[in-house]
Scaffold this motif. Structure first.
Motif, PDB file in Angstrom:
ATOM      1  N   GLU A 112       4.310 -13.022 -16.787  1.00 19.07           N
ATOM      2  CA  GLU A 112       2.841 -13.598 -17.489  1.00 19.07           C
ATOM      3  C   GLU A 112       2.607 -14.413 -15.890  1.00 19.07           C
ATOM      4  O   GLU A 112       2.736 -15.129 -15.133  1.00 19.07           O
ATOM      5  N   GLY A 113       0.271 -14.179 -16.300  1.00 11.58           N
ATOM      6  CA  GLY A 113       0.020 -15.256 -15.356  1.00 11.58           C
ATOM      7  C   GLY A 113      -0.784 -14.381 -14.163  1.00 11.58           C
ATOM      8  O   GLY A 113      -1.040 -15.067 -13.428  1.00 11.58           O
ATOM      9  N   PHE A 114      -0.008 -13.215 -13.823  1.00 18.62           N
ATOM     10  CA  PHE A 114      -0.882 -12.625 -12.892  1.00 18.62           C
ATOM     11  C   PHE A 114      -1.841 -11.692 -13.310  1.00 18.62           C
ATOM     12  O   PHE A 114      -1.654 -11.114 -14.227  1.00 18.62           O
ATOM     13  N   LYS A 115      -2.994 -12.130 -11.982  1.00 15.28           N
ATOM     14  CA  LYS A 115      -4.290 -10.875 -12.888  1.00 15.28           C
ATOM     15  C   LYS A 115      -4.187 -10.425 -11.498  1.00 15.28           C
ATOM     16  O   LYS A 115      -4.866 -10.611 -10.792  1.00 15.28           O
ATOM     17  N   VAL A 116      -4.440  -8.985 -12.285  1.00 15.72           N
ATOM     18  CA  VAL A 116      -4.791  -7.799 -11.427  1.00 15.72           C
ATOM     19  C   VAL A 116      -6.919  -8.123 -11.232  1.00 15.72           C
ATOM     20  O   VAL A 116      -6.919  -7.428 -11.721  1.00 15.72           O
ATOM     21  N   GLU A 117      -6.857  -7.487  -9.556  1.00 15.67           N
ATOM     22  CA  GLU A 117      -8.064  -7.579  -9.310  1.00 15.67           C
ATOM     23  C   GLU A 117      -8.070  -5.886  -8.481  1.00 15.67           C
ATOM     24  O   GLU A 117      -9.621  -5.322  -8.784  1.00 15.67           O
ATOM     25  N   ASP A 118      -7.341  -5.793  -8.521  1.00 17.02           N
ATOM     26  CA  ASP A 118      -7.442  -4.416  -7.374  1.00 17.02           C
ATOM     27  C   ASP A 118      -6.267  -3.704  -7.572  1.00 17.02           C
ATOM     28  O   ASP A 118      -4.788  -4.315  -7.223  1.00 17.02           O
ATOM     29  N   HIS A 119      -6.304  -2.708  -6.221  1.00 18.31           N
ATOM     30  CA  HIS A 119      -4.703  -2.073  -6.221  1.00 18.31           C
ATOM     31  C   HIS A 119      -5.197  -0.688  -5.150  1.00 18.31           C
ATOM     32  O   HIS A 119      -6.335  -0.660  -4.951  1.00 18.31           O
ATOM     33  N   ASP A 120      -3.948  -1.021  -4.287  1.00 19.78           N
ATOM     34  CA  ASP A 120      -3.427   0.382  -3.090  1.00 19.78           C
ATOM     35  C   ASP A 120      -2.762   0.803  -3.670  1.00 19.78           C
ATOM     36  O   ASP A 120      -1.570   1.282  -3.956  1.00 19.78           O
ATOM     37  N   ILE A 121      -2.709   1.824  -3.606  1.00 17.61           N
ATOM     38  CA  ILE A 121      -2.096   3.555  -3.491  1.00 17.61           C
ATOM     39  C   ILE A 121      -2.202   4.374  -2.338  1.00 17.61           C
ATOM     40  O   ILE A 121      -3.662   4.854  -1.935  1.00 17.61           O
ATOM     41  N   THR A 122      -0.910   4.598  -1.808  1.00 19.50           N
ATOM     42  CA  THR A 122      -0.897   5.056  -0.210  1.00 19.50           C
ATOM     43  C   THR A 122       0.379   6.472  -0.553  1.00 19.50           C
ATOM     44  O   THR A 122       1.125   5.991  -1.407  1.00 19.50           O
ATOM     45  N   LEU A 123      -0.420   7.029  -1.010  1.00 21.06           N
ATOM     46  CA  LEU A 123       1.141   9.105  -0.946  1.00 21.06           C
ATOM     47  C   LEU A 123       1.007   8.949   0.779  1.00 21.06           C
ATOM     48  O   LEU A 123       0.501   8.980   1.084  1.00 21.06           O
ATOM     49  N   THR A 124       2.842   8.938   0.353  1.00 23.10           N
ATOM     50  CA  THR A 124       2.992   9.580   1.971  1.00 23.10           C
ATOM     51  C   THR A 124       4.062  11.231   2.038  1.00 23.10           C
ATOM     52  O   THR A 124       4.341  11.392   0.839  1.00 23.10           O
ATOM     53  N   GLY A 125       3.680  11.646   2.886  1.00 23.54           N
ATOM     54  CA  GLY A 125       4.344  12.927   2.725  1.00 23.54           C
ATOM     55  C   GLY A 125       4.307  14.365   3.998  1.00 23.54           C
ATOM     56  O   GLY A 125       3.676  13.639   5.250  1.00 23.54           O
ATOM     57  N   ARG A 126       3.629  15.686   3.536  1.00 22.45           N
ATOM     58  CA  ARG A 126       2.814  16.847   4.046  1.00 22.45           C
ATOM     59  C   ARG A 126       2.569  16.902   3.946  1.00 22.45           C
ATOM     60  O   ARG A 126       2.419  17.108   2.978  1.00 22.45           O
ATOM     61  N   CYS A 127       0.491  17.604   4.993  1.00 19.59           N
ATOM     62  CA  CYS A 127      -0.018  17.882   4.312  1.00 19.59           C
ATOM     63  C   CYS A 127      -0.372  18.684   4.939  1.00 19.59           C
ATOM     64  O   CYS A 127       1.405  20.085   5.086  1.00 19.59           O
ATOM     65  N   PRO A 128      -0.866  20.181   3.884  1.00 19.28           N
ATOM     66  CA  PRO A 128      -1.067  21.466   4.198  1.00 19.28           C
ATOM     67  C   PRO A 128      -0.462  22.110   5.410  1.00 19.28           C
ATOM     68  O   PRO A 128       0.140  23.243   5.517  1.00 19.28           O
ATOM     69  N   ASP A 129      -0.905  21.828   6.536  1.00 21.54           N
ATOM     70  CA  ASP A 129      -1.036  22.157   8.535  1.00 21.54           C
ATOM     71  C   ASP A 129       0.877  22.306   8.125  1.00 21.54           C
ATOM     72  O   ASP A 129       0.575  22.565   9.880  1.00 21.54           O
ATOM     73  N   CYS A 130       1.555  20.869   8.131  1.00 23.89           N
ATOM     74  CA  CYS A 130       2.496  20.677   8.542  1.00 23.89           C
ATOM     75  C   CYS A 130       3.889  20.639   7.469  1.00 23.89           C
ATOM     76  O   CYS A 130       4.828  19.746   7.834  1.00 23.89           O
ATOM     77  N   LYS A 131       4.056  21.694   6.733  1.00 20.32           N
ATOM     78  CA  LYS A 131       4.945  22.025   5.763  1.00 20.32           C
ATOM     79  C   LYS A 131       5.668  22.997   6.619  1.00 20.32           C
ATOM     80  O   LYS A 131       5.845  23.442   7.419  1.00 20.32           O
TER      81      LYS A 131
END
Lengths: 124, 124
Positions: A105-124
């Motif tokens: 109750e009472g939290f008002k979200v105005e924005d959000h950030d999402i970061t995925l971490t892992g391996r990119c195609p070059d670094c598999k």
DNA sequence: CTAATTGCAAACAGTTTGCAGGCGT
DNA sequence: ACGCCTGCAAACTGTTTGCAATTAG
């Protein structure tokens, strides 16, 4: 605010973002811009980045545990993928946030950030 | 690694995390711990935090654009809410990541961070 | 007693600021 | 020519490290 001037160094900094389509750190910007303006000072890069954020042409991209990066503003909503191997950051189109999240109750979200971490195609 | 000692300062630092159930920044930890050990040095706080992360009792919480904070490890999966007014960070239980996200070919996700920003109940 | 831990101050890295000279307009 | 912009160096902030003194075991 004072009128803006058209300098070589400012142009070189803006160009960096046109060439490379991913969020850039101040030192990455410096490296790229120094190719056309070799004795470019770091202070100038920081000043330019801050002004460009101020005037709205750049958006700061703050990733967990990383020094700040910047990307051109006006892209559609997206999130970021951070490769743990090569340390590059990629744009990922679309939104990964659940639509039906439940908060206390009472939290008002105005924005959000999402970061995925892992391996990119070059670094598999 | 050397055997660990039981010092007043270390105890005060650990106690801070038992009293306050939200991620704490080094200076918040210092403020809390200084209540029982007034002349506690900042360096000691940083050393203790790093060691506790090392040994696994703390987990670093890196939020976009914030200096690092720490929380006790072993909590179940959760994300964070950052109040833009009072600057406090709250734990939010549950996972807010969509389950059916589509990434370009070759990206392998190993982890994710989600930070909600907005106003907490106290700051509406 | 012995060595790990602390507190202080100096060292660092990243970012900002002051100022004299350089360069768009 | 005027004054904004740059480059350099000094100032700052947050964090780490060196070292002598302290203190737990």
């Amino acid at each position: 605010m004072p009128p803006k001037r058209n300098t070589r160094q400012r142009a070189a900094i803006e160009m960096a973002f046109d060439k490379v389509h991913r969020p850039l750190s101040p030192s990455e910007v410096s490296d790229l811009a120094r190719k056309s303006v070799p004795n470019l000072g770091m202070a100038t890069v920081y000043r330019a980045l801050n002004e460009m954020v101020e005037e709205g042409s750049l958006r700061p991209v703050d990733l967990p545990g990383q020094s700040p990066r910047y990307e051109k503003s006006g892209l559609h909503h997206h999130h970021h993928f951070h490769c743990t191997v090569c340390d590059r950051v990629y744009d990922m189109d679309g939104c990964f946030l659940k639509s039906d999240i439940q908060l206390p109750e009472g939290f008002k979200v105005e924005d959000h950030d999402i970061t995925l971490t892992g391996r990119c195609p070059d670094c598999k």
